[in-house]
Design a protein around this motif. Structure first.
Motif, PDB file in Angstrom:
ATOM      1  N   THR A 238       0.831  -1.225   0.000  1.00  0.00           N
ATOM      2  CA  THR A 238       0.000   0.000   0.000  1.00  0.00           C
ATOM      3  C   THR A 238       0.857   1.264   0.000  1.00  0.00           C
ATOM      4  OG1 THR A 238      -0.137  -0.066   2.425  1.00  0.00           O
ATOM      5  CG2 THR A 238      -1.897  -1.148   1.176  1.00  0.00           C
ATOM      6  N   ARG A 239       2.121   1.127  -0.404  1.00  0.00           N
ATOM      7  CA  ARG A 239       3.028   2.276  -0.315  1.00  0.00           C
ATOM      8  C   ARG A 239       2.630   3.390  -1.281  1.00  0.00           C
ATOM      9  NH1 ARG A 239       8.153  -0.159   0.436  1.00  0.00           N
ATOM     10  NH2 ARG A 239       7.339  -0.175   2.574  1.00  0.00           N
ATOM     11  N   THR A 240       2.298   3.070  -2.502  1.00  0.00           N
ATOM     12  CA  THR A 240       1.920   4.114  -3.464  1.00  0.00           C
ATOM     13  C   THR A 240       0.580   4.745  -3.076  1.00  0.00           C
ATOM     14  OG1 THR A 240       0.925   2.412  -4.884  1.00  0.00           O
ATOM     15  CG2 THR A 240       3.189   3.060  -5.348  1.00  0.00           C
ATOM     16  N   PHE A 241      -0.337   3.924  -2.555  1.00  0.00           N
ATOM     17  CA  PHE A 241      -1.598   4.473  -2.057  1.00  0.00           C
ATOM     18  C   PHE A 241      -1.345   5.440  -0.904  1.00  0.00           C
ATOM     19  CE2 PHE A 241      -4.811   4.048   1.325  1.00  0.00           C
ATOM     20  CZ  PHE A 241      -5.899   4.651   0.696  1.00  0.00           C
ATOM     21  N   GLY A 242      -0.427   5.086  -0.018  1.00  0.00           N
ATOM     22  CA  GLY A 242      -0.098   5.974   1.089  1.00  0.00           C
ATOM     23  C   GLY A 242       0.472   7.297   0.618  1.00  0.00           C
ATOM     24  N   MET A 245      -2.371   9.476  -0.450  1.00  0.00           N
ATOM     25  CA  MET A 245      -3.099  10.003   0.703  1.00  0.00           C
ATOM     26  C   MET A 245      -2.338  11.147   1.370  1.00  0.00           C
ATOM     27  SD  MET A 245      -6.054   8.543   1.076  1.00  0.00           S
ATOM     28  CE  MET A 245      -6.113   8.778  -0.718  1.00  0.00           C
ATOM     29  N   ILE A 246      -1.019  11.031   1.425  1.00  0.00           N
ATOM     30  CA  ILE A 246      -0.215  12.125   1.990  1.00  0.00           C
ATOM     31  C   ILE A 246      -0.377  13.390   1.154  1.00  0.00           C
ATOM     32  CG2 ILE A 246       2.140  12.884   2.452  1.00  0.00           C
ATOM     33  CD1 ILE A 246       2.827  10.001   3.150  1.00  0.00           C
ATOM     34  N   ALA A 247      -0.372  13.229  -0.162  1.00  0.00           N
ATOM     35  CA  ALA A 247      -0.560  14.386  -1.043  1.00  0.00           C
ATOM     36  C   ALA A 247      -1.930  15.031  -0.820  1.00  0.00           C
ATOM     37  CB  ALA A 247      -0.398  13.958  -2.501  1.00  0.00           C
ATOM     38  N   ILE A 333      -4.246  25.641  -8.552  1.00  0.00           N
ATOM     39  CA  ILE A 333      -3.014  25.515  -7.772  1.00  0.00           C
ATOM     40  C   ILE A 333      -3.056  24.252  -6.913  1.00  0.00           C
ATOM     41  CG2 ILE A 333      -1.598  26.591  -5.990  1.00  0.00           C
ATOM     42  CD1 ILE A 333      -2.513  29.300  -7.023  1.00  0.00           C
ATOM     43  N   LEU A 334      -4.197  23.994  -6.278  1.00  0.00           N
ATOM     44  CA  LEU A 334      -4.331  22.796  -5.450  1.00  0.00           C
ATOM     45  C   LEU A 334      -4.173  21.535  -6.278  1.00  0.00           C
ATOM     46  CD1 LEU A 334      -5.047  21.454  -2.742  1.00  0.00           C
ATOM     47  CD2 LEU A 334      -7.463  21.689  -3.374  1.00  0.00           C
ATOM     48  N   ASP A 335      -4.773  21.501  -7.460  1.00  0.00           N
ATOM     49  CA  ASP A 335      -4.659  20.335  -8.326  1.00  0.00           C
ATOM     50  C   ASP A 335      -3.220  20.115  -8.770  1.00  0.00           C
ATOM     51  OD1 ASP A 335      -5.928  18.238 -10.093  1.00  0.00           O
ATOM     52  OD2 ASP A 335      -5.049  19.526 -11.636  1.00  0.00           O
ATOM     53  N   ALA A 336      -2.509  21.196  -9.099  1.00  0.00           N
ATOM     54  CA  ALA A 336      -1.106  21.060  -9.506  1.00  0.00           C
ATOM     55  C   ALA A 336      -0.257  20.509  -8.368  1.00  0.00           C
ATOM     56  CB  ALA A 336      -0.573  22.417  -9.965  1.00  0.00           C
ATOM     57  N   PHE A 337      -0.503  20.981  -7.140  1.00  0.00           N
ATOM     58  CA  PHE A 337       0.265  20.482  -5.993  1.00  0.00           C
ATOM     59  C   PHE A 337       0.002  19.001  -5.764  1.00  0.00           C
ATOM     60  CE2 PHE A 337       0.326  19.356  -1.490  1.00  0.00           C
ATOM     61  CZ  PHE A 337       1.632  19.673  -1.154  1.00  0.00           C
ATOM     62  N   ILE A 338      -1.277  18.604  -5.753  1.00  0.00           N
ATOM     63  CA  ILE A 338      -1.614  17.204  -5.471  1.00  0.00           C
ATOM     64  C   ILE A 338      -1.074  16.288  -6.562  1.00  0.00           C
ATOM     65  CG2 ILE A 338      -3.539  15.582  -5.278  1.00  0.00           C
ATOM     66  CD1 ILE A 338      -5.089  17.675  -3.788  1.00  0.00           C
ATOM     67  N   ARG A 339      -1.191  16.700  -7.824  1.00  0.00           N
ATOM     68  CA  ARG A 339      -0.696  15.859  -8.921  1.00  0.00           C
ATOM     69  C   ARG A 339       0.812  15.675  -8.833  1.00  0.00           C
ATOM     70  NH1 ARG A 339      -0.695  17.879 -13.451  1.00  0.00           N
ATOM     71  NH2 ARG A 339      -1.729  19.898 -13.144  1.00  0.00           N
ATOM     72  N   ASP A 340       1.547  16.770  -8.645  1.00  0.00           N
ATOM     73  CA  ASP A 340       3.010  16.675  -8.633  1.00  0.00           C
ATOM     74  C   ASP A 340       3.508  15.947  -7.392  1.00  0.00           C
ATOM     75  OD1 ASP A 340       3.024  18.047 -10.991  1.00  0.00           O
ATOM     76  OD2 ASP A 340       3.520  19.991 -10.123  1.00  0.00           O
ATOM     77  N   PHE A 341       2.932  16.243  -6.227  1.00  0.00           N
ATOM     78  CA  PHE A 341       3.409  15.620  -4.994  1.00  0.00           C
ATOM     79  C   PHE A 341       3.050  14.139  -4.945  1.00  0.00           C
ATOM     80  CE2 PHE A 341       3.610  14.901  -0.377  1.00  0.00           C
ATOM     81  CZ  PHE A 341       4.844  15.471  -0.110  1.00  0.00           C
ATOM     82  N   SER A 342       1.846  13.797  -5.387  1.00  0.00           N
ATOM     83  CA  SER A 342       1.462  12.378  -5.394  1.00  0.00           C
ATOM     84  C   SER A 342       2.293  11.581  -6.390  1.00  0.00           C
ATOM     85  CB  SER A 342      -0.029  12.240  -5.712  1.00  0.00           C
ATOM     86  OG  SER A 342      -0.328  12.756  -7.008  1.00  0.00           O
ATOM     87  N   ARG A 343       2.670  12.191  -7.501  1.00  0.00           N
ATOM     88  CA  ARG A 343       3.517  11.493  -8.475  1.00  0.00           C
ATOM     89  C   ARG A 343       4.915  11.266  -7.914  1.00  0.00           C
ATOM     90  NH1 ARG A 343       3.941  14.510 -14.018  1.00  0.00           N
ATOM     91  NH2 ARG A 343       4.828  16.062 -12.593  1.00  0.00           N
ATOM     92  N   ALA A 344       5.379  12.170  -7.037  1.00  0.00           N
ATOM     93  CA  ALA A 344       6.725  12.040  -6.483  1.00  0.00           C
ATOM     94  C   ALA A 344       6.809  10.949  -5.434  1.00  0.00           C
ATOM     95  CB  ALA A 344       7.169  13.378  -5.889  1.00  0.00           C
ATOM     96  N   GLN A 348       0.086   9.060  -9.168  1.00  0.00           N
ATOM     97  CA  GLN A 348      -0.430  10.387  -9.483  1.00  0.00           C
ATOM     98  C   GLN A 348      -1.956  10.363  -9.463  1.00  0.00           C
ATOM     99  OE1 GLN A 348       1.265  12.388 -12.883  1.00  0.00           O
ATOM    100  NE2 GLN A 348      -0.679  13.382 -13.357  1.00  0.00           N
ATOM    101  N   VAL A 349      -2.539  11.342  -8.773  1.00  0.00           N
ATOM    102  CA  VAL A 349      -3.985  11.498  -8.716  1.00  0.00           C
ATOM    103  C   VAL A 349      -4.334  12.897  -9.189  1.00  0.00           C
ATOM    104  CG1 VAL A 349      -4.432   9.797  -6.905  1.00  0.00           C
ATOM    105  CG2 VAL A 349      -3.805  12.119  -6.270  1.00  0.00           C
ATOM    106  N   ASP A 350      -5.495  13.027  -9.796  1.00  0.00           N
ATOM    107  CA  ASP A 350      -5.958  14.290 -10.364  1.00  0.00           C
ATOM    108  C   ASP A 350      -7.129  14.781  -9.529  1.00  0.00           C
ATOM    109  OD1 ASP A 350      -6.769  16.437 -11.840  1.00  0.00           O
ATOM    110  OD2 ASP A 350      -6.722  15.407 -13.767  1.00  0.00           O
ATOM    111  N   PHE A 351      -6.901  15.856  -8.771  1.00  0.00           N
ATOM    112  CA  PHE A 351      -7.939  16.359  -7.869  1.00  0.00           C
ATOM    113  C   PHE A 351      -9.116  16.923  -8.641  1.00  0.00           C
ATOM    114  CE2 PHE A 351      -9.739  20.069  -5.660  1.00  0.00           C
ATOM    115  CZ  PHE A 351     -10.281  19.435  -4.559  1.00  0.00           C
ATOM    116  N   MET A 352      -8.867  17.638  -9.741  1.00  0.00           N
ATOM    117  CA  MET A 352      -9.950  18.265 -10.496  1.00  0.00           C
ATOM    118  C   MET A 352     -10.871  17.217 -11.109  1.00  0.00           C
ATOM    119  SD  MET A 352      -9.725  21.507 -10.105  1.00  0.00           S
ATOM    120  CE  MET A 352     -10.693  22.202 -11.442  1.00  0.00           C
ATOM    121  N   SER A 353     -10.303  16.107 -11.551  1.00  0.00           N
ATOM    122  CA  SER A 353     -11.144  15.037 -12.094  1.00  0.00           C
ATOM    123  C   SER A 353     -12.027  14.422 -11.011  1.00  0.00           C
ATOM    124  CB  SER A 353     -10.285  13.953 -12.749  1.00  0.00           C
ATOM    125  OG  SER A 353      -9.527  14.485 -13.828  1.00  0.00           O
ATOM    126  N   LEU A 354     -11.444  14.224  -9.816  1.00  0.00           N
ATOM    127  CA  LEU A 354     -12.225  13.683  -8.708  1.00  0.00           C
ATOM    128  C   LEU A 354     -13.323  14.657  -8.289  1.00  0.00           C
ATOM    129  CD1 LEU A 354      -9.365  12.175  -6.507  1.00  0.00           C
ATOM    130  CD2 LEU A 354     -10.939  10.955  -8.012  1.00  0.00           C
TER     131      LEU A 354
END
Length: 359
Positions: A238-242, A245-247, A333-344, A348-354
């Motif tokens: 569950t490491r990538t899922f975690g 979630m952190i993002a 801005i929030l979507d860009a942060f979540i996408r980039d941080f979750s990919r790192a 990668q998750v897309d907040f705007m799509s959700l």
């Protein structure tokens, strides 16, 4: 090569033991979180121990099969598990930084509204969470008052009487009657435009409540998603899922309140307090003056500037910006942060799509 994984595991166990010694002082650092991550530290410890055990078995088996990939995988699992546990301890220990009072810094930048006794005073807030909630509440109140003002103007425009003039006989021509009438002082097209503006403001204000819900739950998102993410990272599967979630936890729980405090703090301070009674009292005389100036042909460019420079037009402009452009900017801005941080650190998750799927 066999002792290497055991040396790595021994170092990891020593680090975990040292972290366990710190837990009594660490646990008292986060009393205000709705979901305390301290309660999940034993689960994280057990997960890391399990990961170390499985990794040691895989490493030993890789020596028999001469698999370089299995050795690298086993070492990486130990590194990642211990690193995730360290991140959890760091989050618990430094969680107080999320509760530092930002009002002084924001106030020096002119981003904290304080309207007095009649309005909610954001000067009394003490965390970024309460400040952002106060900014959102203040803007919604101002937007609601502007909407009520537009509704009151549409009502007044609908009640405006017509003008009818009738002259039965002319002095030089007794058999001729002259009639002139204006059905409504405010044309029906203008009334419909005001009504459309009222409905548009109402619809935008309803959609803006999504931001109020996100800001109101910011502290919950921070503690819930970040705790789930840090604990989930301790398990290999569950490491990538975690990481995702952190993002989400950092984005929704901290980055988004900061954006709200910056953008809507500027909007609230710029617009000032919005009062329906004051706006109507200012606008009606201006409209009457403008009407008679139009009839006399003396309205001109100066009269237009008088209307455009009124407080209501300025407040209306701020409210429209806060209901249209500002939410788009914040979510981008929030979507860009979540996408980039979750990919790192995960998938990668897309907040705007959700968010679009939710709406």
């Amino acid at each position: 090569m066999m002792p290497k994984i055991f040396r790595l595991g021994a170092v990891a166990l020593m680090a975990m033991a040292f972290a366990a010694l710190l837990m009594p002082s660490v646990g008292a650092a986060s009393p205000t979180l709705p979901i305390s991550p301290t309660n999940w530290v034993p689960v994280a410890f057990a997960a890391v121990l399990l990961v170390i055990a499985v990794s040691a078995f895989v490493y030993a088996f890789s020596g028999l099969t001469n698999s370089w990939y299995a050795k690298a995988w086993a070492q990486n699992q130990v590194y990642q598990g211990v690193f995730s546990l360290v991140l959890l301890i760091i989050f618990i220990y430094f969680v107080y930084t999320f509760f530092i009072n930002p009002v002084t810094a924001f106030n020096n930048a002119g981003l904290v509204p304080g309207y007095g006794a009649g309005q909610y005073n954001c000067q009394n807030t003490n965390t970024i969470f309460t400040l952002s909630a106060c900014d959102m509440y203040t803007f919604n109140q101002n937007a609601f008052n502007v909407m009520i003002t537009v509704g009151a103007l549409s009502y007044i425009a609908g009640l405006s009487p017509g003008i009818s003039v009738q002259l039965n006989t002319l002095p030089n021509d007794p058999g001729v009657d002259v009639k002139a009438s204006l059905i409504d002082v405010v044309p029906i097209e203008e009334e419909q435009l005001i009504v459309s503006a009222f409905l548009g403001l109402f619809f935008a204000l309803v959609l803006n409540q999504v931001q109020s819900l996100l800001v109101g739950g910011a502290l919950l998102w921070l503690s819930l998603f970040l705790t789930i993410g840090l604990v989930a990272r301790c398990f290999g599967v569950t490491r990538t899922f975690g990481g995702s979630m952190i993002a989400f936890g950092l984005g929704l729980g901290f980055v988004y309140p900061v954006l709200i405090s910056l953008t809507y703090g500027f909007i609230n301070v710029g617009s000032g307090p919005v009062s329906v009674a004051n706006n109507v009292a200012q606008i009606v005389p201006l409209l009457v003056t403008a009407f008679f100036a139009v009839l006399s042909g003396q309205f001109g460019f100066g009269g237009t500037l008088i209307l455009l420079n009124s407080d209501f037009i300025r407040q209306l402009a701020y409210v429209i910006a806060g209901l249209t452009f500002i939410p788009f900017l914040n979510f981008t801005i929030l979507d860009a942060f979540i996408r980039d941080f979750s990919r790192a650190i995960g998938n990668q998750v897309d907040f705007m799509s959700l968010l679009g799927g939710l709406l």
